[in-house]
Design a protein around this motif. Sequence first.
Motif, PDB file in Angstrom:
ATOM      1  N   THR A   1       0.823  -1.215   0.000  1.00 58.26           N
ATOM      2  CA  THR A   1       0.000   0.000   0.000  1.00 58.26           C
ATOM      3  C   THR A   1       0.855   1.262   0.000  1.00 58.26           C
ATOM      4  O   THR A   1       0.417   2.308  -0.489  1.00 58.26           O
ATOM      5  CB  THR A   1      -0.926   0.039   1.235  1.00 58.26           C
TER       6      THR A   1
ATOM      7  N   HIS B   1       1.491   1.635  -3.829  1.00 61.64           N
ATOM      8  CA  HIS B   1       0.451   1.403  -4.822  1.00 61.64           C
ATOM      9  C   HIS B   1      -0.913   1.991  -4.481  1.00 61.64           C
ATOM     10  O   HIS B   1      -1.775   2.093  -5.353  1.00 61.64           O
ATOM     11  CB  HIS B   1       0.316  -0.098  -5.094  1.00 61.64           C
ATOM     12  N   ALA B   2      -1.134   2.375  -3.217  1.00 59.22           N
ATOM     13  CA  ALA B   2      -2.367   3.086  -2.882  1.00 59.22           C
ATOM     14  C   ALA B   2      -2.201   4.554  -3.240  1.00 59.22           C
ATOM     15  O   ALA B   2      -1.083   5.066  -3.353  1.00 59.22           O
ATOM     16  CB  ALA B   2      -2.685   2.929  -1.400  1.00 59.22           C
TER      17      ALA B   2
ATOM     18  N   SER C   1      -3.952   8.065   1.297  1.00 58.62           N
ATOM     19  CA  SER C   1      -5.063   7.153   1.588  1.00 58.62           C
ATOM     20  C   SER C   1      -5.064   6.753   3.053  1.00 58.62           C
ATOM     21  O   SER C   1      -4.015   6.580   3.665  1.00 58.62           O
ATOM     22  CB  SER C   1      -4.962   5.893   0.724  1.00 58.62           C
TER      23      SER C   1
ATOM     24  N   LYS D   1      -6.637   2.374   1.606  1.00 60.20           N
ATOM     25  CA  LYS D   1      -5.291   1.875   1.373  1.00 60.20           C
ATOM     26  C   LYS D   1      -5.289   0.556   0.610  1.00 60.20           C
ATOM     27  O   LYS D   1      -4.255   0.150   0.071  1.00 60.20           O
ATOM     28  CB  LYS D   1      -4.559   1.684   2.706  1.00 60.20           C
TER      29      LYS D   1
ATOM     30  N   VAL E   1      -7.076  -0.023  -1.993  1.00 62.44           N
ATOM     31  CA  VAL E   1      -7.339   0.228  -3.407  1.00 62.44           C
ATOM     32  C   VAL E   1      -6.002   0.568  -4.054  1.00 62.44           C
ATOM     33  O   VAL E   1      -5.481   1.674  -3.899  1.00 62.44           O
ATOM     34  CB  VAL E   1      -8.344   1.384  -3.598  1.00 62.44           C
ATOM     35  N   LEU E   2      -5.445  -0.389  -4.776  1.00 58.96           N
ATOM     36  CA  LEU E   2      -4.069  -0.275  -5.273  1.00 58.96           C
ATOM     37  C   LEU E   2      -4.046   0.419  -6.623  1.00 58.96           C
ATOM     38  O   LEU E   2      -3.648  -0.123  -7.656  1.00 58.96           O
ATOM     39  CB  LEU E   2      -3.441  -1.667  -5.337  1.00 58.96           C
ATOM     40  N   THR E   3      -4.441   1.672  -6.574  1.00 57.96           N
ATOM     41  CA  THR E   3      -4.717   2.462  -7.771  1.00 57.96           C
ATOM     42  C   THR E   3      -3.475   2.916  -8.518  1.00 57.96           C
ATOM     43  O   THR E   3      -3.521   3.238  -9.691  1.00 57.96           O
ATOM     44  CB  THR E   3      -5.565   3.686  -7.361  1.00 57.96           C
TER      45      THR E   3
ATOM     46  N   ASN F   1      -0.915   0.722 -11.371  1.00 56.03           N
ATOM     47  CA  ASN F   1      -2.116   0.147 -10.770  1.00 56.03           C
ATOM     48  C   ASN F   1      -1.918  -1.370 -10.699  1.00 56.03           C
ATOM     49  O   ASN F   1      -1.652  -2.021 -11.706  1.00 56.03           O
ATOM     50  CB  ASN F   1      -3.305   0.503 -11.675  1.00 56.03           C
TER      51      ASN F   1
ATOM     52  N   SER G   1      -4.310  -3.196  -8.885  1.00 55.89           N
ATOM     53  CA  SER G   1      -5.599  -3.698  -8.407  1.00 55.89           C
ATOM     54  C   SER G   1      -6.073  -4.820  -9.326  1.00 55.89           C
ATOM     55  O   SER G   1      -5.501  -5.037 -10.399  1.00 55.89           O
ATOM     56  CB  SER G   1      -6.627  -2.560  -8.395  1.00 55.89           C
TER      57      SER G   1
ATOM     58  N   SER H   1      -9.675  -0.791  -9.368  1.00 56.25           N
ATOM     59  CA  SER H   1      -9.530   0.628  -9.695  1.00 56.25           C
ATOM     60  C   SER H   1      -9.275   0.752 -11.184  1.00 56.25           C
ATOM     61  O   SER H   1      -8.452   0.024 -11.744  1.00 56.25           O
ATOM     62  CB  SER H   1      -8.373   1.256  -8.921  1.00 56.25           C
TER      63      SER H   1
END
Length: 304
Positions: A58, A61-62, A66, A71, A73-75, A91, A93, A153
């Motif tokens: 996280t 990648h979050a 966040s 956290k 959501v690995l956007t 991303n 996710s 995401s």
Amino acid sequence: MARRARKFVSTMLFLGVVVAGGAWFVTKPEPWPAAHWDGLGEPDLGHGEQVFWAGGCTSCHAAPGSEGDAKLVLTGGLPLKSPFGTFHVPNISPDETAGIGGWTFAQFGDAMTRGVGPDGEYLYPSFPYGSYARLTQKDVNDLFGYIKTLPKSANVAPPHELPFPFDIRASLGGWKLLFYSDKPRVPIDQANAKLVRGQYLVEGPGHCGECHTPRNALGGFKADLWLAGAPNPEGEGQIPNITPGSKSIGSWSEADIANYLETGFTPDFDSAGGSMVEVQQNIAKLPAEDREAIAAYLKAVPAR
């Protein structure tokens, strides 16, 4: 004379092609054989979550800033500044288009441990596959299974901003030939299960050396200065020395280190700061015996 010149030029071109082909053969991307990832069965999602927090997924990648469930959501999109340019975290996710939802387990495993993308391309070592190379097949399987349970995401991260020649991915073959290794960073007592576990966590999923070890001009670790501290890649301050020779934590006991990793408080009642805040919060989610193993390893590495 002209005929000799043409022959010379043709010979040199031929030799150039041979040399280039040989260099490509030696440094070409090498995923694992497909059978390497076979037969692992259903992932253990609970254990996969522990690997997830140990790996600090996280933190990069979050989305920046966040909190709580966001956290998970690995956007992607976080910019990572370096002497070689700015990398934008992808991303990861389970989204099938923007993320890694369309990847196979083998593709994920090869990216994590070999630095090879789903289309057979080199991955930049801003993604710490040089550390993740030490992950067991089970840990990779469990981690992939856990990530697939997280929210999707549709965010598409910007492309990397790298000047020439760092934008040429083929050059990474030479870099990997020089610096990629899945071997232990330092020798330890292999009969001590606690130390072995600590080494695995620090050198593997925890990828502590990626920030705490200085690098040479090509971006490879200075192996004789393992965990001895390094300039902040963002350009401000210094990442501290965490060996027993450290002026900051060298006098800490194993219990002090383990408590810091759990609570964020130092023996002097100071607290974690900067990027270490998220690292500490991630490690706090691990079992107590893992934090104790990390502490034991940090007390056992050579003092610098």
